[in-house]
Each structure stands twice: as structure tokens, then as C-alpha cells.
Scaffold this motif. Structure first.
Motif, PDB file in Angstrom:
ATOM      1  N   VAL A  77       0.792  -1.261   0.127  1.00 23.88           N
ATOM      2  CA  VAL A  77      -0.045   0.062  -0.024  1.00 23.88           C
ATOM      3  C   VAL A  77       0.901   1.211   0.064  1.00 23.88           C
ATOM      4  CG1 VAL A  77      -0.195  -0.067   2.506  1.00 23.88           C
ATOM      5  CG2 VAL A  77      -1.861   1.233   0.967  1.00 23.88           C
ATOM      6  N   TYR A  78       0.453   2.071  -0.915  1.00 23.51           N
ATOM      7  CA  TYR A  78       1.308   3.540  -0.721  1.00 23.51           C
ATOM      8  C   TYR A  78       0.820   4.334   0.355  1.00 23.51           C
ATOM      9  CZ  TYR A  78       1.663   1.830  -5.722  1.00 23.51           C
ATOM     10  OH  TYR A  78       2.290   1.217  -6.707  1.00 23.51           O
ATOM     11  N   LEU A  79       2.038   5.000   0.957  1.00 23.32           N
ATOM     12  CA  LEU A  79       1.825   5.804   2.086  1.00 23.32           C
ATOM     13  C   LEU A  79       2.264   7.280   1.875  1.00 23.32           C
ATOM     14  CD1 LEU A  79       3.133   3.262   4.873  1.00 23.32           C
ATOM     15  CD2 LEU A  79       0.683   3.818   4.143  1.00 23.32           C
ATOM     16  N   ASP A  80       2.135   7.612   0.598  1.00 21.02           N
ATOM     17  CA  ASP A  80       2.378   9.047   0.261  1.00 21.02           C
ATOM     18  C   ASP A  80       1.012   9.633  -0.298  1.00 21.02           C
ATOM     19  OD1 ASP A  80       3.285  11.221  -0.944  1.00 21.02           O
ATOM     20  OD2 ASP A  80       5.087  10.658  -1.925  1.00 21.02           O
ATOM     21  N   SER A  81       0.811  10.772   0.063  1.00 20.95           N
ATOM     22  CA  SER A  81      -0.468  11.340  -0.630  1.00 20.95           C
ATOM     23  C   SER A  81      -0.229  12.524  -1.581  1.00 20.95           C
ATOM     24  CB  SER A  81      -1.265  11.983   0.606  1.00 20.95           C
ATOM     25  OG  SER A  81      -0.292  13.100   1.151  1.00 20.95           O
ATOM     26  N   GLN A  82       1.002  12.405  -2.217  1.00 24.63           N
ATOM     27  CA  GLN A  82       1.227  13.526  -3.133  1.00 24.63           C
ATOM     28  C   GLN A  82       0.635  13.424  -4.581  1.00 24.63           C
ATOM     29  OE1 GLN A  82       3.134  16.382  -2.553  1.00 24.63           O
ATOM     30  NE2 GLN A  82       2.857  15.586  -0.340  1.00 24.63           N
ATOM     31  N   ALA A  83       0.293  12.077  -4.790  1.00 24.66           N
ATOM     32  CA  ALA A  83      -0.355  12.001  -5.968  1.00 24.66           C
ATOM     33  C   ALA A  83      -2.242  12.304  -5.808  1.00 24.66           C
ATOM     34  CB  ALA A  83      -0.222  10.322  -6.548  1.00 24.66           C
ATOM     35  N   ASN A  84      -2.489  12.377  -4.841  1.00 22.60           N
ATOM     36  CA  ASN A  84      -3.813  12.682  -4.830  1.00 22.60           C
ATOM     37  C   ASN A  84      -4.023  14.025  -5.095  1.00 22.60           C
ATOM     38  OD1 ASN A  84      -4.590  10.538  -3.620  1.00 22.60           O
ATOM     39  ND2 ASN A  84      -4.873  10.997  -1.543  1.00 22.60           N
ATOM     40  N   ALA A  85      -5.270  14.477  -5.712  1.00 25.08           N
ATOM     41  CA  ALA A  85      -5.749  15.964  -6.238  1.00 25.08           C
ATOM     42  C   ALA A  85      -5.547  16.907  -4.976  1.00 25.08           C
ATOM     43  CB  ALA A  85      -7.096  15.658  -6.736  1.00 25.08           C
ATOM     44  N   GLU A  86      -5.843  16.410  -4.032  1.00 27.32           N
ATOM     45  CA  GLU A  86      -5.474  17.230  -2.572  1.00 27.32           C
ATOM     46  C   GLU A  86      -4.586  16.610  -1.787  1.00 27.32           C
ATOM     47  OE1 GLU A  86      -9.626  19.004  -1.266  1.00 27.32           O
ATOM     48  OE2 GLU A  86     -10.422  17.368  -2.406  1.00 27.32           O
ATOM     49  N   PRO A  87      -3.418  16.896  -2.015  1.00 31.49           N
ATOM     50  CA  PRO A  87      -2.240  16.069  -1.102  1.00 31.49           C
ATOM     51  C   PRO A  87      -2.159  16.141   0.380  1.00 31.49           C
ATOM     52  CG  PRO A  87      -1.419  17.801  -2.480  1.00 31.49           C
ATOM     53  CD  PRO A  87      -2.781  17.628  -3.072  1.00 31.49           C
ATOM     54  N   ASP A  88      -2.906  17.363   0.711  1.00 26.33           N
ATOM     55  CA  ASP A  88      -2.782  17.929   2.338  1.00 26.33           C
ATOM     56  C   ASP A  88      -4.253  17.280   2.911  1.00 26.33           C
ATOM     57  OD1 ASP A  88      -0.196  19.159   2.015  1.00 26.33           O
ATOM     58  OD2 ASP A  88      -1.401  21.016   1.444  1.00 26.33           O
ATOM     59  N   ALA A 148       8.036   7.203 -30.175  1.00 24.95           N
ATOM     60  CA  ALA A 148       8.014   6.348 -31.209  1.00 24.95           C
ATOM     61  C   ALA A 148       8.006   7.247 -32.532  1.00 24.95           C
ATOM     62  CB  ALA A 148       6.929   5.251 -30.996  1.00 24.95           C
ATOM     63  N   GLY A 149       9.418   7.097 -33.149  1.00 29.17           N
ATOM     64  CA  GLY A 149       9.239   7.965 -34.241  1.00 29.17           C
ATOM     65  C   GLY A 149       9.241   9.523 -33.629  1.00 29.17           C
ATOM     66  N   ASN A 150       8.401  10.337 -34.422  1.00 30.35           N
ATOM     67  CA  ASN A 150       8.160  11.869 -33.935  1.00 30.35           C
ATOM     68  C   ASN A 150       7.059  11.993 -33.146  1.00 30.35           C
ATOM     69  OD1 ASN A 150      10.423  12.532 -35.375  1.00 30.35           O
ATOM     70  ND2 ASN A 150       9.189  12.513 -37.449  1.00 30.35           N
ATOM     71  N   ALA A 151       6.307  10.795 -32.521  1.00 29.49           N
ATOM     72  CA  ALA A 151       5.013  10.953 -31.929  1.00 29.49           C
ATOM     73  C   ALA A 151       5.109  10.445 -30.616  1.00 29.49           C
ATOM     74  CB  ALA A 151       4.022  10.158 -32.847  1.00 29.49           C
ATOM     75  N   PHE A 152       4.429  11.129 -29.672  1.00 30.40           N
ATOM     76  CA  PHE A 152       4.211  10.687 -28.437  1.00 30.40           C
ATOM     77  C   PHE A 152       3.331   9.679 -28.315  1.00 30.40           C
ATOM     78  CE2 PHE A 152       6.391  14.590 -27.694  1.00 30.40           C
ATOM     79  CZ  PHE A 152       7.461  14.220 -26.899  1.00 30.40           C
ATOM     80  N   VAL A 153       3.586   8.327 -27.894  1.00 31.32           N
ATOM     81  CA  VAL A 153       2.522   7.183 -27.963  1.00 31.32           C
ATOM     82  C   VAL A 153       2.243   6.594 -26.477  1.00 31.32           C
ATOM     83  CG1 VAL A 153       3.585   6.389 -29.928  1.00 31.32           C
ATOM     84  CG2 VAL A 153       4.554   5.498 -27.810  1.00 31.32           C
ATOM     85  N   GLY A 154       2.741   7.124 -25.264  1.00 27.50           N
ATOM     86  CA  GLY A 154       2.315   6.710 -23.994  1.00 27.50           C
ATOM     87  C   GLY A 154       3.304   7.497 -23.140  1.00 27.50           C
ATOM     88  N   THR A 155       3.001   6.901 -22.003  1.00 28.02           N
ATOM     89  CA  THR A 155       3.481   7.164 -20.587  1.00 28.02           C
ATOM     90  C   THR A 155       4.164   6.218 -19.741  1.00 28.02           C
ATOM     91  OG1 THR A 155       1.520   7.217 -19.253  1.00 28.02           O
ATOM     92  CG2 THR A 155       2.128   9.417 -20.418  1.00 28.02           C
ATOM     93  N   GLY A 156       4.936   6.625 -18.709  1.00 32.31           N
ATOM     94  CA  GLY A 156       5.412   5.702 -17.675  1.00 32.31           C
ATOM     95  C   GLY A 156       6.026   6.110 -16.702  1.00 32.31           C
ATOM     96  N   CYS A 157       5.564   5.832 -15.424  1.00 32.37           N
ATOM     97  CA  CYS A 157       6.522   6.499 -14.177  1.00 32.37           C
ATOM     98  C   CYS A 157       6.736   5.425 -13.396  1.00 32.37           C
ATOM     99  CB  CYS A 157       5.065   7.351 -13.395  1.00 32.37           C
ATOM    100  SG  CYS A 157       4.362   8.718 -14.181  1.00 32.37           S
ATOM    101  N   PHE A 158       7.863   5.755 -12.285  1.00 31.82           N
ATOM    102  CA  PHE A 158       8.015   5.018 -11.310  1.00 31.82           C
ATOM    103  C   PHE A 158       8.305   5.709 -10.123  1.00 31.82           C
ATOM    104  CE2 PHE A 158      12.508   5.543 -13.467  1.00 31.82           C
ATOM    105  CZ  PHE A 158      12.966   5.965 -12.239  1.00 31.82           C
ATOM    106  N   SER A 159       8.140   5.101  -8.828  1.00 28.52           N
ATOM    107  CA  SER A 159       8.555   5.813  -7.636  1.00 28.52           C
ATOM    108  C   SER A 159       9.326   4.596  -6.790  1.00 28.52           C
ATOM    109  CB  SER A 159       7.429   6.279  -6.812  1.00 28.52           C
ATOM    110  OG  SER A 159       6.491   5.062  -6.399  1.00 28.52           O
ATOM    111  N   VAL A 160      10.107   5.200  -5.877  1.00 33.29           N
ATOM    112  CA  VAL A 160      11.194   4.745  -5.200  1.00 33.29           C
ATOM    113  C   VAL A 160      10.898   4.886  -3.623  1.00 33.29           C
ATOM    114  CG1 VAL A 160      13.506   4.105  -4.503  1.00 33.29           C
ATOM    115  CG2 VAL A 160      12.904   4.606  -6.890  1.00 33.29           C
ATOM    116  N   GLU A 161      10.553   3.790  -3.017  1.00 29.18           N
ATOM    117  CA  GLU A 161      10.319   3.935  -1.309  1.00 29.18           C
ATOM    118  C   GLU A 161      10.787   2.671  -0.790  1.00 29.18           C
ATOM    119  OE1 GLU A 161       6.346   4.381   1.395  1.00 29.18           O
ATOM    120  OE2 GLU A 161       6.068   4.306  -0.518  1.00 29.18           O
ATOM    121  N   GLU A 162      11.439   3.153   0.427  1.00 32.16           N
ATOM    122  CA  GLU A 162      12.002   2.060   1.233  1.00 32.16           C
ATOM    123  C   GLU A 162      12.538   0.868   0.340  1.00 32.16           C
ATOM    124  OE1 GLU A 162       8.922   0.610   3.752  1.00 32.16           O
ATOM    125  OE2 GLU A 162       8.656   2.814   4.718  1.00 32.16           O
TER     126      GLU A 162
END
Length: 428
Positions: free
Chosen positions: A201-212, A367-381
Motif C-alpha cells: 500500500v502506498y503511504l504517500d498522498s502527493q499523487a492525490n488531487a488534494e495532497p494535504d 516512437a518516431g516523432n510521436a508521443f505514444v504513451g507514458t510511464g512512471c516509477f517511484s522509489v520508497e523503502e
């Protein structure tokens, strides 16, 4: 034979009617007084009040004069100013209490240390109804943290130069202790399943629309963390993840946390409960809630085996990952909005928070000259989590998703080789 005086009988009847009127009038006056005095209540400047109707919290009232329905509604006042409690001494006589104050330092000296822990009630409803003796729980955690930190400093630092640093360290350790308890509960719940489950389970609220905004709910029973619930809400919809200790199930703990979270986040258009199909305990909960399957995700853990060679399907091209920053919003926001069914406003806020998080990296796939997608990662503990992997719907089936994963893993190889890797992917 006795004669009856008609005048006496009439007088007795008039007296009885007068007594009845007097009793009814007195009862009416008493009822008016009860209703009058029981209908209004005053909240002082340093207070808030939880208003309940038939025992159910219906609102929080601010300072001032307020009305309530007598006998039906009740008021529980809560002090919302900064409060505190002493560790190591008695607040009444200021005398030291050695059972709490006597500690040993790193260089094996004994010192008498006292602290005053300050706290403030952020949510009156939770303080009254969603916790059992929260001050005692905080006090026990604080005692443990103070002893641990004092034991890591020498006596000179404790008494002179290290005071500010020690206070900051204790504050951080209290937060870490709570996180440790959550992780322990998560592991206990996973191991209780047959076969054992895996989750994180993620214990970081920063990705929420209202992080506080409060999104973590901890429910204690006799100082034991019996239940935990988190809300992940990057946009108009939210996801709930929850655990209840096996020894405390079937006692309404999950229902209490869910009810409180639903009240706190009632502005969301939908709340989804994240479950694992292999869990034997979740089926009864889903049935009781009347929930239906919305979508599925796959949790994959990298086992350290070499990745297969990249093979693009017909029409596919090699994928290049470009690390995105705040200046790339015009490219990233429309892409995130379309991939993850978000409004442009929500996608913009989510992208901004991801960029601001020091533990998160955001990539745009090209891919080529076009944006085709996204990817993210986070590092915790010492754990790297891959998420927000998406490919434009019209371009799927060309190997771009595999290319994005490969690119993220190459980043892991370069920077975070000693961490464990997991990935969350939608079934689409």
C-alpha cells in the motif's frame, strides 16, 4: 339516610377541573422550558462541536450560538486548540517522574529528560468516533521514540548542542513508527491468507488531487493497530485499500473506517474498493457491500531474470523514454487525461504533483516523432514501483507497452539496482 348537598358536589367538580388545568399548565411550562433550554448550545472560540442525530454524526459546528433538536440531536464538544502532554514530569507539580524521564545515552550516561508533546485535533468527527483514546496511543509511541533517539546521542549533545536536532528526529521517528505499524498490519493480513498474498500500500498522498487532505485512517483497539484504510484520489474518482487484523475481524472495524472515509470524500463521483481475487476474506465483504467488478489490475514483481528481446508488432517502432518535468505539461497533460480517463484539470494537477515528488520519475514515451504513451516509477523503502504505464488506444498491440516497461527497467538498472521492483497495470 344521608343527604347529598348538590352545591358541595359542584364545588368539588370545579376544584378537580382547576387542579387538572394547573397540572396541564405546569407540564406545558416544563416542556417549554426543556425544549427552550435544550434547543440551543454555544461553542466557544477554541472549540468545534460534533452534532449527531440518533447517534450518527451529521456535521461539525463552528464557534457561536447554534440550534439543535432536543432529545433527538446531541452535541459533543472538541477542543481544537494546540494541546499537549508531558513526558518525564508531572504537569501539576512539575516533579520529575523517573520511570519516564531517566534514560541512557550513547556514551552510557544517565540523564533525566523531559518533553512536552504538542498535538492538535484536525478532524473532530474522527477524534470522537473513529478512534479509541488517540492521546494514549500517541503518548505510547512518543515514549518509545524519545528513548530510542536519546540513546543514539552522547550526553553533551542531549544537554547542549543537539536539542533542536533531537526534537526534529523524534518528530520524524513518530511518523516512521506509524508507517511501520501499517506495514506490519499489511504483512499480517497477507500471511493470514491461504496462499499468502502480496501487496504494497502506498503511504504517500502527493499523487492525490488534494495532497494535504487526510487520506489515511488508523483504527486502534487497546493500543493495537487493528485496522487501516487509505484513499487514493488523483481525480474525480477514488480507490480504497483497507486491512483489518485477523484477530479483530467481524467486529465492524472495516465498516467504521469505510463509513468515515465515505463521509470525508463524499465529493468524489465514485469510490472503488481495491481487492485481490485470491483473498478468502474479501468475498464476504464484497457481497455485503453489493459491489460489482469495475476493472482489474495486475501486480507484477520483477524476479531479476533477463528481459526478453524487444519485438515490435507490425507498424511498431522502437520506444524512447523522455524524462518529463514541469515545463513539459503541454505534452504530458493531454496524454495523461486521455490514457487514464481524467479531466484536463485533474491530469494537470496530477502531473504537477508527480513532478514535485522527489521520489517519483515521469517519462513520456516517443516512437518516431510521436508521443505514444507514458510511464512512471517511484522509489520508497528500497522498492521501486512502476505505475501510470499507458499507450494510446489506437496504437496498442504494437509492442509499445513492452518498450515502455523495458525503458523503465533500464532506468532501474542504472540507478536503483538494489531495490525490489513491482508494477501495477490495468487490464486494458
Amino acid at each position: 339516610m344521608q343527604s347529598i348537598n348538590p352545591d358541595l358536589i359542584n364545588q368539588m367538580r370545579r376544584t378537580a377541573r382547576a387542579v387538572k388545568r394547573l397540572i396541564f399548565g405546569g407540564a406545558t411550562i416544563a416542556a417549554v422550558l426543556v425544549v427552550g433550554f435544550g434547543s440551543f448550545y454555544n461553542i466557544e472560540e477554541q472549540e468545534q462541536a460534533v452534532l449527531t442525530t440518533f447517534g450518527v454524526a451529521v456535521g461539525v459546528t463552528e464557534p457561536g450560538l447554534h440550534f439543535k433538536i432536543p432529545l433527538i440531536q446531541r452535541v459533543q464538544k472538541v477542543n481544537t486548540t494546540i494541546q499537549g502532554f508531558a513526558l518525564g514530569y508531572d504537569q501539576e507539580d512539575n516533579e520529575s517522574r523517573e520511570e519516564d524521564s531517566l534514560m541512557i545515552t550513547r556514551d552510557y550516561n544517565f540523564v533525566n529528560v523531559d518533553f512536552f508533546i504538542e498535538y492538535k485535533v484536525a478532524d473532530p468527527v474522527k477524534a470522537v468516533y473513529a478512534s479509541q483514546d488517540p492521546v494514549l496511543i500517541l503518548k505510547n509511541i512518543s515514549k518509545s521514540c524519545v528513548r530510542t533517539v536519546i540513546g543514539s546521542y552522547d550526553v553533551d549533545s542531549v544537554l547542549t548542542t543537539g536539542k533542536n536536532e533531537i526534537q526534529a528526529t523524534i518528530r520524524s521517528m513518530i511518523v516512521e513508527k506509524l508507517e511501520e505499524q501499517i506495514r506490519e498490519l499489511e504483512e499480517i493480513c497477507n500471511l493470514a491468507e491461504k496462499p499468502a498474498l502480496q501487496s504494497y500500500v502506498y503511504l504517500d498522498s502527493q499523487a492525490n488531487a488534494e495532497p494535504d487532505r487526510d487520506c489515511f485512517y488508523l483504527l486502534y483497539e487497546n493500543s493495537v493497530l487493528a485496522g487501516f484504510l487509505s484513499v487514493f484520489a488523483p481525480g474525480e474518482e477514488g480507490e480504497i485499500t483497507a486491512f483489518v487484523h485477523p484477530g479483530y475481524r467481524r467486529r465492524g472495524f472495516f465498516t467504521a473506517m469505510l463509513r468515515q472515509a465515505s463521509r470525508d470524500w463524499r465529493g468524489l463521483s465514485a469510490l472503488s474498493l481495491v481487492t485481490q481475487p485470491a483473498s478468502s476474506s474479501v468475498s464476504a465483504v464484497v457481497k455485503r457491500l453489493g459491489a460489482v467488478l469495475s476493472f482489474s489490475e495486475y501486480m507484477m514483481t520483477y524476479q531479476g531474470k533477463p528481459l526478453p528481446e524487444e519485438k515490435n508488432a507490425k507498424g511498431g517502432q522502437s520506444v524512447t523514454l523522455i524524462k518529463a518535468g514541469p515545463a513539459d505539461g503541454k505534452k504530458a497533460v493531454p496524454l495523461l487525461a486521455s490514457l487514464f480517463y481524467m479531466t484536463p484539470e485533474d491530469a494537470e494537477g496530477w502531473f504537477s504533483r508527480l513532478c514535485d515528488s522527489p521520489d517519483t520519475s515521469v517519462y513520456l514515451a516517443k516512437a518516431g516523432n510521436a508521443f505514444v504513451g507514458t510511464g512512471c516509477f517511484s522509489v520508497e523503502e528500497e522498492r521501486m514501483t512502476v505505475f501510470a504505464v499507458g499507450v494510446k488506444r489506437a496504437l496498442r498491440g504494437r509492442g509499445y507497452g513492452q518498450g515502455i516497461l523495458r525503458g523503465l527497467m533500464e532506468q532501474w538498472e542504472q540507478k536503483y539496482k538494489n531495490t525490489e521492483v513491482s508494477a501495477e497495470l490495468d487490464s486494458e
